[in-house]
Design a protein around this motif. Sequence first.
Motif, mmCIF file in Angstrom:
data_model
loop_
_atom_site.group_PDB
_atom_site.id
_atom_site.type_symbol
_atom_site.label_atom_id
_atom_site.label_comp_id
_atom_site.label_asym_id
_atom_site.label_seq_id
_atom_site.Cartn_x
_atom_site.Cartn_y
_atom_site.Cartn_z
ATOM 1 N N ARG A 115 0.938 -1.521 -0.164
ATOM 2 C CA ARG A 115 0.030 0.024 -0.070
ATOM 3 C C ARG A 115 0.840 1.241 -0.128
ATOM 4 N N LEU A 170 1.501 4.692 1.421
ATOM 5 C CA LEU A 170 1.333 5.245 2.616
ATOM 6 C C LEU A 170 1.743 6.890 2.739
ATOM 7 N N ASP A 212 0.474 8.492 7.926
ATOM 8 C CA ASP A 212 -0.377 7.421 8.321
ATOM 9 C C ASP A 212 -1.444 7.084 7.551
ATOM 10 N N ASP A 272 -3.514 5.951 4.571
ATOM 11 C CA ASP A 272 -3.479 4.800 3.434
ATOM 12 C C ASP A 272 -4.111 5.475 2.257
ATOM 13 N N LYS A 288 -0.361 0.475 -4.056
ATOM 14 C CA LYS A 288 0.658 1.078 -4.813
ATOM 15 C C LYS A 288 0.679 1.132 -6.458
#
Lengths: 376, 246, 386
Positions: free
Chosen positions: C132, C134, C137, C139, C143
């Motif tokens: 993922r 980030l 913090d 989300d 990717k």
Amino acid sequence: MNITEYFSLLFTDYTLGVITLGTAVLGAVCGMLGSFSVLRRQSLLGDAISHAALPGIALAFLLTGTKQTHFLLLGALISGLLGTFWIKSIVKKTRLKNDTALGLILSLFFGFGMLLLTFIQKLPNANQAGLDKYLFGQAATLMVQDVYVMIGVTGVSLFVLLLFWKELKLLLFDPDYTLTLGFNTRFLDILITGFIVLAIVLGLQTVGVVLMSAMLLAPAAAARQWTNRLSVMIFLAAIFGAFSGVLGTAISASQNNLSTGPVIVLVAAGLVLLSFVFAPQRGLLARRVRFYRNRKELNLRKTLSVMYHIAQNHKDISHPHAIKILNNFHGYTRKTLNKLEEKNWVEIRGNQWSLTAKGYQEAENFYKPNEAIQDI
Amino acid sequence: MRNEKLAIKIDDLTVAYDYKPVLWDIDLKIPEGVLMAIVGPNGAGKSTLIKAILGIIKPIAGSVKIFGKPYKAQRAKVAYVPQKGTVDWDFPTTALDVVMMGTYGSLGWIKRPGQAQRKSALEALEKVGMLAFKNRQISQLSGGQQQRIFLARALVQNASIYFMDEPFQGVDATTERAIIKILKELRDAGKTLIVVHHDLQTVPEYFNWVTFLNVKRIASGPVKDIFNDDNLTKTYGINYKVAINP
Amino acid sequence: MSNAQIEIQLIAALAAMACAIPGVFLVLRKMAMISDAISHSILPGLVVGFFITQDLNSPWLILLAAVTGVLTVVLVEFIQKTRLVKEDTAIGLVFPALFSVGVILIAQNANDVHLDIDAVLLGELAFAPFDRLLVGDIDLGPKSLWVIGCILFMSLSLLILFFKELKMSTFDKGLATSLGFSPLLIHYGLMSVSSVTIVGAFDAVGAVLVVALIIAPAATAYLLTNSLKKMLILSLLFGVFSALVGYWLAHWLDASIAGSMTSVLGILFLLVFMFAPRQGVISAIFKEKQQRKEVSLLIFLLHLQNHEDPLERHINHLQEHINWHRIQAKTVVDLAKKNNLIEIENQVINLSDKGLQFTEEALKYITTNKPTAIEDLKNKFFLFRG
């Protein structure tokens, strides 16, 4: 085990002997038949056929439940032929071009094959392990029966090749003319395509579907550079193929975790590279050398002909002239002048040059009509 | 004409690629012993006509008779010189080898060429002035020399009728003269020659018979009778004039 | 449907769309196999890039691999220029060699590399949601969704910006050059976009199947339409369709998503190949039959017009003169009669006035080499309606 150990074990270890013989025979038959694909401009057809064979292998396993090579390869043969047939009918029936048809069948069949393979892997009871060796090849799994089949196919294709040598050569060079002489080109076409498909299928176990096409092309492409005779080319291609097969298998066997296919292909690609660069006449290096030699020769001639024109204006052809009047536009350098003197075409005294009788004669020859092309 | 025997008789020949017509309802009678040019604009179907006569392309209607019989029965009497550009001249073979191919038809399946075939190939090479190049790889020959090799290959066939597709394309002047000299010799020996030709200026000098073609047959006959502005205009569409030397 | 499922379908659909755009131009430019070559030969670039960046979704890795793809095209073109081998052999030699290098690199470093051979061939679509993006913090989603999204955005923008240039250089190279569009620039531009797209989609569907995503939608669409715009839209639709249906098929079979997407494309192509209204096999059979009839009729009329001699026009001699081995003379005569093109007197066939007029017009069109004009003629004379 390293490579030297591998080769020293070759004659004592039965399994190694079988594998080596198998890969040698396979390389030879691929090189031989690959020459035909290369010369017929069907280089990429092999790639499509080998990829198209994958679903056949998976389906054969699903239907029979056995992992016996012969059954699986029969499936590969059928689906390879189906793919070939479909490519031809796409090109014939629709407006899609040959390259699109090849890419289409190659990727669609392969994708379907992968779907089946991943499906098989998830089956609860199947002893499915080992089917993925057909992706990149595993020569170590060659059995003596497999090698017999290979030798049989090689023998038959060699026999057919020799039998129809004249006709096949004619077809490769000039298909329309072949037809007007009364030969059945369709029969010859099916014959040669059939053998190419067969060779591809035989190679799947050793080289794998993904890279099989290179095994057909590379030895032939390398061999082409060394000779201008078809028979020698095919013979050399067989030798190169066998060499790549044996060496590639040896290298991959002496490493862990290395499929045979990629190694064999890299060995063959190395041969191609060597041939491209170093082959006499056709090779890039030979061409370079020829190019410089020609340029030097040309400069020499240019300088001489400038001198000739200057000398022509004097009664005495050997009348001395100043070196200063020459420039590099005339192809003049100190070196060319020395070379001309070496050949006894000019004489140099101090900073003056004069043409010799021999040099004058030589320059006069340039202006005679070219006799290379004869008038009848 | 010395005799009125017909070398080729074509009736109502129609050829289509994918059912798109390229030749329409062609009627043509070619007497024996003529040196004939086929002229017409690009896309007029000149090469197609030759290919249809030789059975390379299947016509959708009509018939072709060679000395009164279909082509299949008369193959031995016919030789073909394709367009030079249709083959790969980088093919690994020699000039002599290509000329030997002319003997393959008479040999038939499987039988290999021997000394007799080699001898006649060498003779043909000599005739086109290429004997010195017999062992040359064919890619190392000039365009004119390649055309001479193709002519030699046809000569080896020792035929009665010769078909040639643009033999003068991309050749030097010397070769053009040499080829036309051989063609005229063949005609004088009673052979029939059919040549797809582009250069209208040279038609009266080279040929004694001409066919105007543009999808349909426009006209066909002796050059001195029918090679005129009227037929040229009909064939090429625009008002066409060539300086014709009497 | 879980979140992960939606994300996978989204990634698959975007990848298919991103591939479809260059695919259309590759198919139209007869360069489809180049995509096969690129997709195989980017592997070494990908592996080396991975050694450096340790992240399959790093933009640097994508760039490096894409450069490898363009270099492959340059290498193939270089080999072609040496004329040592033919064009197709050059392609066939380069990509297996480079692919082999990649496979061996992976095998040799199996322990350090997070890549494996299966991923190379099949992609890792099922695992894509785990990696993922980030920021702090927050989300932002997987990717690979961002990667393929960016690539799609880029191709779409380039497509819209240069649509005219692409269209012209694809259909009329000469005109494009004379208007000042460099064909070389467009060629390498297309190659670069294809390389970047293939690298981006590689992660999702693997080396061989990316070829299917590029070629199959475009080829299928090309059998359905003549317009470039429609072809693009159809390809995008086929891509999305294969992604969604493929996902659920794979889910049901518990098999590879990429493999099942390709299979869906395969079935789609097979259906279109068989049933497409104009280009399909079945319609071609009908069309061929119809065309054969039309051509026969025209030959027949021309024959009548060409020959004065009543013997040549006698109904019993047709067979022998026109040598209709494949054509049924009777159907043709009936057709001509039904369309009032001929009159029969004492078994000798004559052209009617309409027939004469039609034949002359047809002849005019034929000799100007415009086969399509026949269609207009047919409409004009209300032919073949019965």
